[in-house]
Motif scaffolding. Structure first.
Motif, PDB file in Angstrom:
ATOM      1  N   TRP A 190      45.753  75.378  45.902  1.00  0.00           N
ATOM      2  CA  TRP A 190      44.719  76.366  44.700  1.00  0.00           C
ATOM      3  C   TRP A 190      42.939  76.199  45.306  1.00  0.00           C
ATOM      4  CZ3 TRP A 190      47.555  80.103  42.638  1.00  0.00           C
ATOM      5  CH2 TRP A 190      47.306  80.664  41.414  1.00  0.00           C
ATOM      6  N   TRP A 191      42.366  78.055  44.374  1.00  0.00           N
ATOM      7  CA  TRP A 191      41.566  78.018  44.845  1.00  0.00           C
ATOM      8  C   TRP A 191      40.982  77.770  43.598  1.00  0.00           C
ATOM      9  CZ3 TRP A 191      38.974  79.231  49.544  1.00  0.00           C
ATOM     10  CH2 TRP A 191      40.144  79.606  50.497  1.00  0.00           C
ATOM     11  N   ILE A 192      39.281  77.875  43.454  1.00  0.00           N
ATOM     12  CA  ILE A 192      38.965  77.080  42.322  1.00  0.00           C
ATOM     13  C   ILE A 192      37.042  77.594  42.264  1.00  0.00           C
ATOM     14  CG2 ILE A 192      38.119  74.455  42.254  1.00  0.00           C
ATOM     15  CD1 ILE A 192      38.975  74.569  38.953  1.00  0.00           C
ATOM     16  N   THR A 193      36.522  78.087  41.230  1.00  0.00           N
ATOM     17  CA  THR A 193      35.339  78.129  40.879  1.00  0.00           C
ATOM     18  C   THR A 193      34.845  78.651  39.876  1.00  0.00           C
ATOM     19  OG1 THR A 193      33.236  79.315  42.162  1.00  0.00           O
ATOM     20  CG2 THR A 193      35.411  80.923  41.957  1.00  0.00           C
ATOM     21  N   ASP A 194      33.544  78.879  39.648  1.00  0.00           N
ATOM     22  CA  ASP A 194      33.278  80.149  38.175  1.00  0.00           C
ATOM     23  C   ASP A 194      33.218  80.981  39.048  1.00  0.00           C
ATOM     24  OD1 ASP A 194      31.566  80.950  36.607  1.00  0.00           O
ATOM     25  OD2 ASP A 194      31.185  79.469  35.226  1.00  0.00           O
ATOM     26  N   PHE A 195      33.579  81.628  38.987  1.00  0.00           N
ATOM     27  CA  PHE A 195      34.068  83.129  39.466  1.00  0.00           C
ATOM     28  C   PHE A 195      32.502  83.691  38.984  1.00  0.00           C
ATOM     29  CE2 PHE A 195      34.721  87.499  40.372  1.00  0.00           C
ATOM     30  CZ  PHE A 195      35.055  87.174  41.962  1.00  0.00           C
ATOM     31  N   GLU A 196      31.770  83.928  37.872  1.00  0.00           N
ATOM     32  CA  GLU A 196      30.898  85.053  37.399  1.00  0.00           C
ATOM     33  C   GLU A 196      29.746  84.415  37.939  1.00  0.00           C
ATOM     34  OE1 GLU A 196      28.082  86.313  33.653  1.00  0.00           O
ATOM     35  OE2 GLU A 196      29.945  85.009  33.584  1.00  0.00           O
ATOM     36  N   SER A 197      29.569  82.577  38.478  1.00  0.00           N
ATOM     37  CA  SER A 197      28.488  82.451  38.698  1.00  0.00           C
ATOM     38  C   SER A 197      28.385  82.115  40.061  1.00  0.00           C
ATOM     39  CB  SER A 197      28.357  80.448  38.482  1.00  0.00           C
ATOM     40  OG  SER A 197      27.769  79.935  38.407  1.00  0.00           O
ATOM     41  N   LEU A 198      29.273  82.299  40.844  1.00  0.00           N
ATOM     42  CA  LEU A 198      29.174  82.586  42.679  1.00  0.00           C
ATOM     43  C   LEU A 198      28.888  84.041  42.638  1.00  0.00           C
ATOM     44  CD1 LEU A 198      30.234  81.180  45.432  1.00  0.00           C
ATOM     45  CD2 LEU A 198      32.561  82.118  44.856  1.00  0.00           C
ATOM     46  N   ILE A 199      29.420  85.109  42.357  1.00  0.00           N
ATOM     47  CA  ILE A 199      29.364  86.015  42.216  1.00  0.00           C
ATOM     48  C   ILE A 199      27.897  86.885  42.320  1.00  0.00           C
ATOM     49  CG2 ILE A 199      30.372  88.930  42.098  1.00  0.00           C
ATOM     50  CD1 ILE A 199      31.903  86.608  44.206  1.00  0.00           C
ATOM     51  N   THR A 200      27.134  86.250  40.629  1.00  0.00           N
ATOM     52  CA  THR A 200      26.393  86.905  40.482  1.00  0.00           C
ATOM     53  C   THR A 200      25.499  85.920  40.309  1.00  0.00           C
ATOM     54  OG1 THR A 200      26.783  85.367  38.251  1.00  0.00           O
ATOM     55  CG2 THR A 200      26.934  88.097  38.627  1.00  0.00           C
ATOM     56  N   GLN A 201      25.290  84.387  40.959  1.00  0.00           N
ATOM     57  CA  GLN A 201      24.132  83.661  41.151  1.00  0.00           C
ATOM     58  C   GLN A 201      23.762  82.878  40.110  1.00  0.00           C
ATOM     59  OE1 GLN A 201      23.931  81.385  45.232  1.00  0.00           O
ATOM     60  NE2 GLN A 201      25.899  81.873  44.130  1.00  0.00           N
ATOM     61  N   SER A 202      24.136  83.326  39.108  1.00  0.00           N
ATOM     62  CA  SER A 202      23.479  83.145  37.529  1.00  0.00           C
ATOM     63  C   SER A 202      24.245  81.425  37.545  1.00  0.00           C
ATOM     64  CB  SER A 202      23.941  83.714  37.113  1.00  0.00           C
ATOM     65  OG  SER A 202      25.372  84.453  36.681  1.00  0.00           O
ATOM     66  N   PRO A 203      23.364  81.159  36.321  1.00  0.00           N
ATOM     67  CA  PRO A 203      24.695  79.634  35.455  1.00  0.00           C
ATOM     68  C   PRO A 203      25.556  79.546  35.702  1.00  0.00           C
ATOM     69  CG  PRO A 203      21.955  80.019  34.682  1.00  0.00           C
ATOM     70  CD  PRO A 203      22.488  81.332  35.570  1.00  0.00           C
ATOM     71  N   ALA A 204      25.871  78.159  35.250  1.00  0.00           N
ATOM     72  CA  ALA A 204      27.944  78.270  35.658  1.00  0.00           C
ATOM     73  C   ALA A 204      27.979  78.309  33.619  1.00  0.00           C
ATOM     74  CB  ALA A 204      28.771  77.846  35.826  1.00  0.00           C
ATOM     75  N   LYS A 205      28.797  78.285  32.988  1.00  0.00           N
ATOM     76  CA  LYS A 205      29.440  78.691  32.023  1.00  0.00           C
ATOM     77  C   LYS A 205      30.337  77.806  32.180  1.00  0.00           C
ATOM     78  CE  LYS A 205      28.404  83.421  30.640  1.00  0.00           C
ATOM     79  NZ  LYS A 205      29.199  85.036  30.686  1.00  0.00           N
ATOM     80  N   LEU A 206      31.411  77.437  32.792  1.00  0.00           N
ATOM     81  CA  LEU A 206      32.341  76.973  32.842  1.00  0.00           C
ATOM     82  C   LEU A 206      31.321  75.099  33.943  1.00  0.00           C
ATOM     83  CD1 LEU A 206      35.790  79.021  34.461  1.00  0.00           C
ATOM     84  CD2 LEU A 206      34.487  78.629  32.381  1.00  0.00           C
ATOM     85  N   GLU A 207      32.527  74.352  33.363  1.00  0.00           N
ATOM     86  CA  GLU A 207      32.160  72.993  33.901  1.00  0.00           C
ATOM     87  C   GLU A 207      34.014  72.479  35.065  1.00  0.00           C
ATOM     88  OE1 GLU A 207      31.119  69.868  31.191  1.00  0.00           O
ATOM     89  OE2 GLU A 207      29.746  70.295  31.063  1.00  0.00           O
TER      90      GLU A 207
END
Length: 156
Positions: free
Chosen positions: A77-94
């Motif tokens: 399975w794949w995992i990331t904070d998608f919003e943070s990755l795509i926008t290169q902004s601070p992550a909301k997730l841990e």
């Protein structure tokens, strides 16, 4: 070493030898131990991560300091904070390891290289994320339904 991730990709697209080599050359190996963070809230997600072995958990902390688990990423399975990755902004997730885990990672810049060089990779990434979105959406519906609220008319 790459069998599982290549099987995963082949569920969506068929890659030729050159594309397989290009893909595997961009992968970075990472080992994290149980309890270790892959990503902390406020950091910028730099990688899309594939779980080759182990289990990871994504969660967020609400205003009352309560942790809410969004999903688990198990082997294949794949995992990331998608919003943070795509926008290169601070992550909301841990994202944290639930057990010792062997990971394969693609950096954001490596993803862009793959997308630019082959429409197959764009297709793969879109289809993979559609699967993830469906999973998250069904979890949301299930949670809201348990509280007596449904975001979908007629869904109970």
């Amino acid at each position: 070493m790459y069998d599982l991730i290549l099987d995963n990709v082949s569920k969506y697209v068929e890659l030729n030898k050159q594309e397989l080599t290009q893909f595997t050359n961009l992968l970075q190996h990472r080992h994290i131990t149980k309890g270790e963070f892959l990503l902390r809230r406020g950091e910028v997600a730099r990688f899309e991560t594939f779980v080759n072995d182990g289990v990871l958990k994504s969660s967020f902390i609400d205003k009352t300091a309560k942790e809410h688990t969004l999903h688990f990423a198990i082997e294949d399975w794949w995992i990331t904070d998608f919003e943070s990755l795509i926008t290169q902004s601070p992550a909301k997730l841990e994202i944290r390891a639930i057990e010792d885990s062997q990971l394969l990672q693609l950096s954001y810049s490596s993803l862009q290289i793959l997308f630019d060089q082959s429409p197959k990779f764009e297709r793969f990434y879109r289809l993979m994320n559609e699967r993830y979105f469906i999973s998250v959406f069904n979890t949301l519906i299930s949670l809201l339904s348990k509280r007596g609220r449904s975001p979908v008319p007629g869904f109970h």
